[in-house]
Design an enzyme around this catalytic site. Sequence first.
Site, PDB file in Angstrom:
ATOM      1  N   LYS A   1      -2.319   6.922 -15.691  1.00 51.26           N
ATOM      2  CA  LYS A   1      -1.601   7.960 -16.434  1.00 51.26           C
ATOM      3  C   LYS A   1      -0.860   8.839 -15.441  1.00 51.26           C
ATOM      4  O   LYS A   1      -1.386   9.163 -14.376  1.00 51.26           O
ATOM      5  CB  LYS A   1      -2.550   8.812 -17.278  1.00 51.26           C
ATOM      6  CG  LYS A   1      -1.825   9.899 -18.089  1.00 51.26           C
ATOM      7  CD  LYS A   1      -2.766  10.615 -19.035  1.00 51.26           C
ATOM      8  CE  LYS A   1      -3.681  11.589 -18.336  1.00 51.26           C
ATOM      9  NZ  LYS A   1      -2.941  12.742 -17.720  1.00 51.26           N
TER      10      LYS A   1
ATOM     11  N   ASP B   1      -7.522  13.669 -13.283  1.00 52.51           N
ATOM     12  CA  ASP B   1      -7.488  14.501 -12.078  1.00 52.51           C
ATOM     13  C   ASP B   1      -8.119  15.869 -12.335  1.00 52.51           C
ATOM     14  O   ASP B   1      -8.303  16.653 -11.400  1.00 52.51           O
ATOM     15  CB  ASP B   1      -6.080  14.630 -11.513  1.00 52.51           C
ATOM     16  CG  ASP B   1      -5.061  15.173 -12.512  1.00 52.51           C
ATOM     17  OD1 ASP B   1      -5.465  15.560 -13.628  1.00 52.51           O
ATOM     18  OD2 ASP B   1      -3.860  15.195 -12.181  1.00 52.51           O
ATOM     19  N   SER B   2      -8.525  16.125 -13.581  1.00 46.81           N
ATOM     20  CA  SER B   2      -9.313  17.321 -13.891  1.00 46.81           C
ATOM     21  C   SER B   2     -10.646  17.311 -13.154  1.00 46.81           C
ATOM     22  O   SER B   2     -11.302  18.356 -13.053  1.00 46.81           O
ATOM     23  CB  SER B   2      -9.556  17.434 -15.396  1.00 46.81           C
ATOM     24  OG  SER B   2     -10.201  16.270 -15.895  1.00 46.81           O
TER      25      SER B   2
ATOM     26  N   ASP C   1      -5.980   8.700 -13.719  1.00 43.78           N
ATOM     27  CA  ASP C   1      -4.819   9.541 -13.410  1.00 43.78           C
ATOM     28  C   ASP C   1      -4.277   9.215 -12.024  1.00 43.78           C
ATOM     29  O   ASP C   1      -5.051   9.028 -11.070  1.00 43.78           O
ATOM     30  CB  ASP C   1      -5.211  11.022 -13.429  1.00 43.78           C
ATOM     31  CG  ASP C   1      -4.956  11.679 -14.772  1.00 43.78           C
ATOM     32  OD1 ASP C   1      -4.187  11.122 -15.578  1.00 43.78           O
ATOM     33  OD2 ASP C   1      -5.532  12.753 -15.022  1.00 43.78           O
TER      34      ASP C   1
ATOM     35  N   GLU D   1       0.040  17.532 -24.732  1.00 46.45           N
ATOM     36  CA  GLU D   1      -0.924  18.603 -24.490  1.00 46.45           C
ATOM     37  C   GLU D   1      -0.333  19.976 -24.790  1.00 46.45           C
ATOM     38  O   GLU D   1       0.741  20.325 -24.279  1.00 46.45           O
ATOM     39  CB  GLU D   1      -1.425  18.559 -23.045  1.00 46.45           C
ATOM     40  CG  GLU D   1      -2.465  19.624 -22.740  1.00 46.45           C
ATOM     41  CD  GLU D   1      -3.157  19.435 -21.411  1.00 46.45           C
ATOM     42  OE1 GLU D   1      -3.983  20.302 -21.060  1.00 46.45           O
ATOM     43  OE2 GLU D   1      -2.883  18.426 -20.723  1.00 46.45           O
TER      44      GLU D   1
ATOM     45  N   GLU E   1       2.311  12.221 -15.255  1.00 40.55           N
ATOM     46  CA  GLU E   1       2.886  13.326 -16.008  1.00 40.55           C
ATOM     47  C   GLU E   1       4.401  13.389 -15.867  1.00 40.55           C
ATOM     48  O   GLU E   1       4.966  13.031 -14.835  1.00 40.55           O
ATOM     49  CB  GLU E   1       2.283  14.650 -15.517  1.00 40.55           C
ATOM     50  CG  GLU E   1       0.779  14.757 -15.687  1.00 40.55           C
ATOM     51  CD  GLU E   1       0.208  16.040 -15.119  1.00 40.55           C
ATOM     52  OE1 GLU E   1      -1.030  16.195 -15.153  1.00 40.55           O
ATOM     53  OE2 GLU E   1       0.981  16.900 -14.647  1.00 40.55           O
TER      54      GLU E   1
END
Length: 267
Positions: free
Chosen positions: A116, A42-43, A86, A185, A118
Amino acid sequence: MRPADLIRQKQNGRTITILTAWDSLSAALVEAAGADAVLVGDSLAMVALGHATTLPVTLDQMRHHTLAVSRGFAAAPSKQPLLICDLPFLSYQCGADLAVQAAGTLLKETPAAAVKLEGAEAEVLAVIDRLVRMGIPVMGHLGLTPQAVHRLGYRRQAEDPVSQERLLTQAIALEQAGCFALVLEHVPSALAREVRRRLLIPVIGIGAGDDCDGQIRVTADLLGLTEQQPPFSPALIPGQQLFVEALRTWIAAQTPTTTPPPATPDY
């Protein structure tokens, strides 16, 4: 490459390498470089779409970019890097039903083989358990979690003993929920080392020291294409400067070397 292959790489002591991609060109580059896996992160909200954070990117945009990335792979499907996508903000935080629909859409409509997400709150663990039971491979992500930027910021996480113990407990919970790998991270290297020691699944670091089972980076950061470099991901080349200089060279070459003759009227 499949999720189980990353677990085998950990078991065999082979370092895992993961790079991000956001379109077919970046995908072709990271595949040619030999990355084990490619994350459509999602970056891309920041790298490709110009947003200040990852929060605005939508599920449909993630699907669109994952399809574009998959078209950049040149190898036969069995030889391609593992493709991970993501789950964007609010596609899984609102419950397991919505998460299954979102992840299922990505795996059904793109060649992605895993998602993925979070965090490790109770609600997230329930979502992961549901996804895994539905046959959807899940990679976890702890430490600096960009979708929580307004609460946690971009600073290093888990620097005191209490928060370190909490993160270790969360990492174990993610493995028990069924995650096939975990991204750590921007956390202390000693903590990452202990998490790696305690888990059977691969621990992939980004700003978490060298003692992980593998490393992941945002490709645009490594190539020097972003305005602000994360402290844990320095550029390997001044990519932005090199590209601008190349384009300026071309533009300068288009300047006429002689003065054109005066225009002649048609009358």
